[in-house]
Scaffold this active site. Structure first.
Site, PDB file in Angstrom:
ATOM      1  N   LYS A 299      -6.290-108.940  45.617  1.00  0.00           N
ATOM      2  CA  LYS A 299      -7.397-108.075  45.203  1.00  0.00           C
ATOM      3  C   LYS A 299      -8.623-108.890  44.800  1.00  0.00           C
ATOM      4  CE  LYS A 299      -6.716-106.261  41.199  1.00  0.00           C
ATOM      5  NZ  LYS A 299      -7.709-106.591  40.183  1.00  0.00           N
ATOM      6  N   THR A 300      -8.390-109.866  43.941  1.00  0.00           N
ATOM      7  CA  THR A 300      -9.518-110.676  43.492  1.00  0.00           C
ATOM      8  C   THR A 300     -10.091-111.482  44.650  1.00  0.00           C
ATOM      9  OG1 THR A 300      -8.361-110.857  41.401  1.00  0.00           O
ATOM     10  CG2 THR A 300     -10.283-112.246  41.684  1.00  0.00           C
TER      11      THR A 300
ATOM     12  N   ASP B 268     -14.204-103.909  39.593  1.00  0.00           N
ATOM     13  CA  ASP B 268     -12.794-104.310  39.645  1.00  0.00           C
ATOM     14  C   ASP B 268     -11.967-103.349  38.790  1.00  0.00           C
ATOM     15  OD1 ASP B 268     -10.613-105.803  40.245  1.00  0.00           O
ATOM     16  OD2 ASP B 268     -11.063-107.439  38.865  1.00  0.00           O
ATOM     17  N   GLU B 269     -10.689-103.247  39.053  1.00  0.00           N
ATOM     18  CA  GLU B 269      -9.797-102.393  38.261  1.00  0.00           C
ATOM     19  C   GLU B 269     -10.390-100.994  38.072  1.00  0.00           C
ATOM     20  OE1 GLU B 269      -6.962-103.573  37.601  1.00  0.00           O
ATOM     21  OE2 GLU B 269      -7.036-105.679  36.982  1.00  0.00           O
TER      22      GLU B 269
ATOM     23  N   GLN C 144      -1.597 -98.943  38.633  1.00  0.00           N
ATOM     24  CA  GLN C 144      -1.759 -99.901  37.543  1.00  0.00           C
ATOM     25  C   GLN C 144      -2.723 -99.407  36.475  1.00  0.00           C
ATOM     26  OE1 GLN C 144      -1.724-104.208  38.464  1.00  0.00           O
ATOM     27  NE2 GLN C 144      -1.842-103.606  40.598  1.00  0.00           N
TER      28      GLN C 144
ATOM     29  N   ARG D 208       4.112-109.067  37.922  1.00  0.00           N
ATOM     30  CA  ARG D 208       3.534-110.368  37.551  1.00  0.00           C
ATOM     31  C   ARG D 208       4.391-111.524  38.059  1.00  0.00           C
ATOM     32  NH1 ARG D 208      -0.743-109.001  37.901  1.00  0.00           N
ATOM     33  NH2 ARG D 208       0.183-107.012  38.466  1.00  0.00           N
TER      34      ARG D 208
END
Length: 679
Positions: free
Chosen positions: A61-62, A253-254, A283, A633
């Site tokens: 994603k980043t 983002d997010e 998330q 994670r």
DNA sequence: AGTCGAGTTCTTTTT
DNA sequence: GAACTCGACT
């Protein structure tokens, strides 16, 4: 770091762009097609219009966002015309760092940061048009709480004596929730706090007085940074247009964690829909703060012509870990969000482990034993993270780690800037920067012997009156004989020292850089006074010194003070910690966006995780998403542990395994049976 | 009246 | 540990 692709290769097709022409000093060639997979490439090369990227955990994603920024640059957009919005400081830092590493353009050339940070910056520049003084100080959560508490006590000194009445924190939560969801306090009380319905009129009044008092003292709380930003966009059309044209593209983002207030801001900022939002509804873990993942579901409606891209290929975790993660989502209610499944790319390894320990101490011992094994297998401490629902779940573990002298870094708990002595000193700087901010004044003045809130308030009141009458500065007035008379005898010496230091700071506040101002304050009254306050004054003084180090990053006092408040997630890492080989202990919320070769999720018991409160308030889905975040994670190994007995708070309680474990199929994990004792 | 110290209770998550 | 309560002391 996502390392699914080889490092940049030589030129390839037309999109491989050597930006050396555009940024002669700064840009290595980027091979977009080689560096990204097809899903990612499609997203980053979308036309300059509305784009929604649904990105599964660990799918890069980043990376996608970062490359989108680079791609925008190749389309002739300048760094300062790009706005990058994130939710947490950690994400903001990570983001900007990676953009800088990829493009070679220094991160400060972009507009990037948390919503609150950007709001703060915009209000400093444009706030005056809606009556906000440029000098505003920012209240952190505890400052805001004391201010509200003051308001309530002023209204009714007995209010908190009645234990049926909510604490100021709860009232603050109600107010804040209403503001972040753009709904009325009436509505929030009715829907979320029906048992306080009889207090509605009180809460409305407290809110009004609280807003007024903030205004009077020239301070803004966190929510103000967003609310006033929005009102700037809604009430001042010339500034609105200025901002809308300043930013040629906005990346968020997010996105699933944005609340109504934030999504309104974004929509007002992007009338031409030049926006990319990246998120994963699975998330979304901030609904308690008003996050509304409807925002992501309705994004395309609000931004016509939206192109939606899904990136689901997971480069992070083993298939076994992803299988478990996918199972977690299978238990969501049917209509919970965009359907998604993480697709593994890595080779099979071992299944996640589940271990049931007799109590939290036993759990800690098991983890330490296992970590020892991992080290001998070649892992470092820094490869291992221990995640938990709430700080106090890790208490036993912390004790064991300390006992065995294992180096660990804890990214939660008491944060560096929230420590009492840091806040005491910063309060002096804040007061010097803005003498109307009496909250800050009370904070340090009340440290003097025999000086409590009442005395401090009276003295300040007298000072303000006398300064008005005699046309002097407040600080001059406070050293005047007429005031000294009223200072309690034992506090007189310290009072004068304190005032002199404040004068010193104030005189230089616009002349010297923040680091020098900070150092004047430390060398003045507080530096010495500290010794009588704390037995461990030595180490606290070291902290103050490192505050000077932090101040060197800023050349403007306001930005420095703002960041002290907004960056409170900057944990007590004495800079060095970051490079050292430390075990990581962190809440799941703070681990979002991070990844570790080995992850332990502890406290997987009913009433701990899912937490007692979430069970009472019926917030199970958020807990499940949180568990999903935790599981995803892990890269190589995942351990899930359950303490059967808890001694926390009162009588020992028997805990059954978390429902999140129980609802998994038995072949999703392997169960370890632990020896009764590790001694 | 207001401050201080001793004792008690209870811990979500972040800007 | 911190935040709160309660009673004693100035």
């Amino acid at each position: 770091m996502i390392t699914n692709q080889p490092s940049p290769r030589p030129l390839h097709e037309s999109l491989v762009t050597d930006l050396n022409t555009a940024f002669p000093d700064a840009f290595p060639p980027i091979n977009f097609k080689e560096d990204l997979n097809e899903e990612q490439f499609a997203a980053i090369s979308a036309p300059i219009g509305p784009v929604l990227v649904l990105a599964g955990a660990g799918s890069g994603k980043t990376r996608t966002l970062t490359y989108r920024v680079a791609w925008l640059l190749t389309q002739g957009i300048c760094p300062w015309e790009i706005l990058l919005l994130t939710f947490t400081n950690k994400a903001a830092n990570e983001m900007l760092l990676r953009v800088e590493n990829l493009t070679g353009i220094p991160h400060y050339k972009f507009w990037g940061g948390t919503f609150h940070h950007i709001g703060q910056k915009i209000l400093r520049i444009h706030g005056e048009s809606i009556g906000i003084n440029k000098n505003f100080n920012i209240l952190d959560a505890s400052d805001a709480d004391s201010l509200l508490s003051e308001v309530i006590r002023n209204f009714d000194a007995q209010f908190f004596r009645n234990t049926d009445n909510p604490k100021s924190r709860v009232i603050g939560e109600i107010i804040s929730y209403a503001r972040n969801t753009c709904s009325s306090i009436e509505q929030v009380v009715k829907e979320k706090y029906p048992y306080f319905a009889h207090l509605l009129q009180n809460i409305l009044l407290f809110n009004k007085n609280y807003q007024d008092l903030k205004k009077k003292r020239g301070v803004l709380d966190y929510d103000d940074l967003l609310e006033h930003w929005l009102s700037l966009l809604e009430n001042n059309s010339s500034i609105k247009e200025h901002l809308q044209h300043q930013f040629k593209y906005i990346l968020v983002d997010e996105y699933q964690d944005t609340n109504t207030l934030q999504s309104k801001i974004i929509d007002r900022m992007t009338p031409y829909h030049k926006i990319m939002a990246v998120g994963d509804d699975a998330q979304c873990i901030y609904t308690w703060r008003g996050a509304n993942f409807e925002n992501i579901m309705t994004f395309a409606d609000r931004h016509p012509g939206t192109l939606i891209f899904k990136i689901e290929t997971n480069y992070r975790s083993t298939p076994e870990i992803l299988d478990l993660a996918n199972q977690v989502l299978e238990h969501q209610p049917a209509n919970a969000g965009y359907r998604k499944e993480l697709k593994p790319t890595r080779r099979p390894k071992q299944k996640p482990y589940f271990a049931s320990a007799s109590d939290t101490k036993h759990q800690a011992q098991f983890i330490l034993k296992r970590i020892k094994g991992l080290l001998s297998e070649g892992y470092n401490y820094s490869d291992i993270a221990i995640l938990y629902r709430a700080h106090f779940h890790a208490m036993d573990l912390q004790m064991e780690l300390t006992r065995l002298a294992i180096p660990y870094q804890i990214t939660s708990g008491i944060r560096f800037f929230e420590q009492a002595h840091i806040k005491d000193l910063v309060a002096q700087l804040k007061f010097a920067a803005n003498p109307a901010d009496s909250t800050s004044f009370f904070r340090f003045a009340c440290l003097l012997p025999k000086m409590g809130p009442k005395t401090a308030e009276k003295l300040l009141q007298l000072g303000v009156e006398s300064s008005k009458k005699n046309q002097t500065s407040l600080l001059k007035a406070l050293e005047h004989e007429s005031i000294i008379k009223k200072v309690p005898a034992t506090a007189k010496d310290d009072w004068l020292d304190m005032i002199y230091t404040l004068q010193d700071v104030t005189e230089n506040i616009h002349k010297l850089p923040p680091k020098d101002i900070t150092s004047i304050a430390i060398e003045g009254w507080y530096g010495t006074f500290l010794r009588s306050l704390y037995p461990n004054w030595q180490s606290r003084q070291d902290d103050l010194q490192s505050l000077i180090g932090f101040a060197t990053r800023f050349d403007n006092m306001q930005e420095f003070l703002a960041q002290l408040v907004l960056l409170n997630s900057e944990t007590s890492d004495r800079a060095a910690d970051l490079n050292e080989d430390n075990l990581r202990l962190t809440t799941i919320h703070q681990a979002k966006g991070l990844e570790f070769p080995v992850v332990f999720i502890i406290g997987l018991a009913e009433s701990l995780f899912p937490s007692k409160r979430s069970l009472e308030e019926d917030n199970l889905e958020e807990e499940r998403r949180l568990f999903y975040v935790a599981v995803t994670r892990a890269k190589d190994e995942l351990y899930l542990t359950h303490p059967r007995l808890s001694f926390q708070g009162g009588p020992p309680a028997l805990l059954s395994p978390s429902r999140f474990i129980q609802e998994l199929s038995k072949d999703a994990y392997q169960t370890l049976s632990l020896p009764n004792s590790y001694y």
